[in-house]
Design an enzyme around this catalytic site. Structure first.
Site, mmCIF file in Angstrom:
data_model
loop_
_atom_site.group_PDB
_atom_site.id
_atom_site.type_symbol
_atom_site.label_atom_id
_atom_site.label_comp_id
_atom_site.label_asym_id
_atom_site.label_seq_id
_atom_site.Cartn_x
_atom_site.Cartn_y
_atom_site.Cartn_z
ATOM 1 C CB CYS A 84 27.525 31.771 -10.223
ATOM 2 S SG CYS A 84 27.984 31.658 -11.971
ATOM 3 C CG HIS A 124 26.031 34.272 -15.656
ATOM 4 N ND1 HIS A 124 26.265 33.723 -14.414
ATOM 5 C CD2 HIS A 124 24.890 33.685 -16.107
ATOM 6 C CE1 HIS A 124 25.316 32.843 -14.136
ATOM 7 N NE2 HIS A 124 24.481 32.799 -15.153
ATOM 8 C CD GLU A 182 29.717 37.556 -13.194
ATOM 9 O OE1 GLU A 182 29.570 37.365 -11.976
ATOM 10 O OE2 GLU A 182 28.785 37.410 -14.027
#
Length: 153
Positions: free
Chosen positions: A87, A57, A59
């Site tokens: 998430c 992801h 991040e």
């Protein structure tokens, strides 16, 4: 030289540039940047499909880059800008990296772990809490995601 005041919108636009890279690569269009002392030290976009890695992801990749840039896993005095509410995995990593401030664009009511479905980053049971600002450029961030999923169907 004139000092340029870099606002939350300025940095979110940079995160959106990363999200567009994800979109262009047929990835869920999420982008992230990490800022330290008013400059970007990490920038990333989702690469789950490209790397065949469920942890790739935006991040997570940005946290790894920022840790390398600062020479520490503790990302003190930084801010993360991300186009979509993180998430649970990413929220946990943000909390563990000690990032003090998270700014995100679009809310994720299905997987969001920073205020929507869960709230990992401000949970007082953890030894570190993250200041959260949501809704920065929400319409632009959400529109890119909506377009991506519309094309997918």
């Amino acid at each position: 030289m004139e000092f340029l005041l870099k606002t939350d919108e300025y940095f979110m636009k940079e995160a959106l540039k990363e999200a567009i890279k994800a979109y262009d690569n047929k990835e869920v269009p999420v982008g992230a940047v990490i800022v330290y002392e008013n400059r970007i030290i990490a920038r990333a976009y989702n690469q789950v499909e490209l790397l065949r890695d469920p942890t790739a992801h935006a991040e997570m990749i940005a946290i790894t880059q920022a840790s390398e840039a600062l020479g520490s896993w503790r990302l003190l005095n930084t801010k993360m800008y991300v186009t979509l509410e993180p998430c649970p995995m990413c929220a946990g990593a943000i909390q563990l990296a000690r990032i003090p401030k998270l700014i995100y664009g679009a809310v994720d009511p299905k997987k969001g772990a920073c205020g929507s479905l869960l709230n990992i980053v401000t949970d007082k049971r953890f030894n570190h809490q993250v200041e959260v600002v949501s809704g920065v450029m929400e319409k632009d961030c959400g529109a890119l995601l909506s377009e991506f999923f519309r094309e997918l169907r």
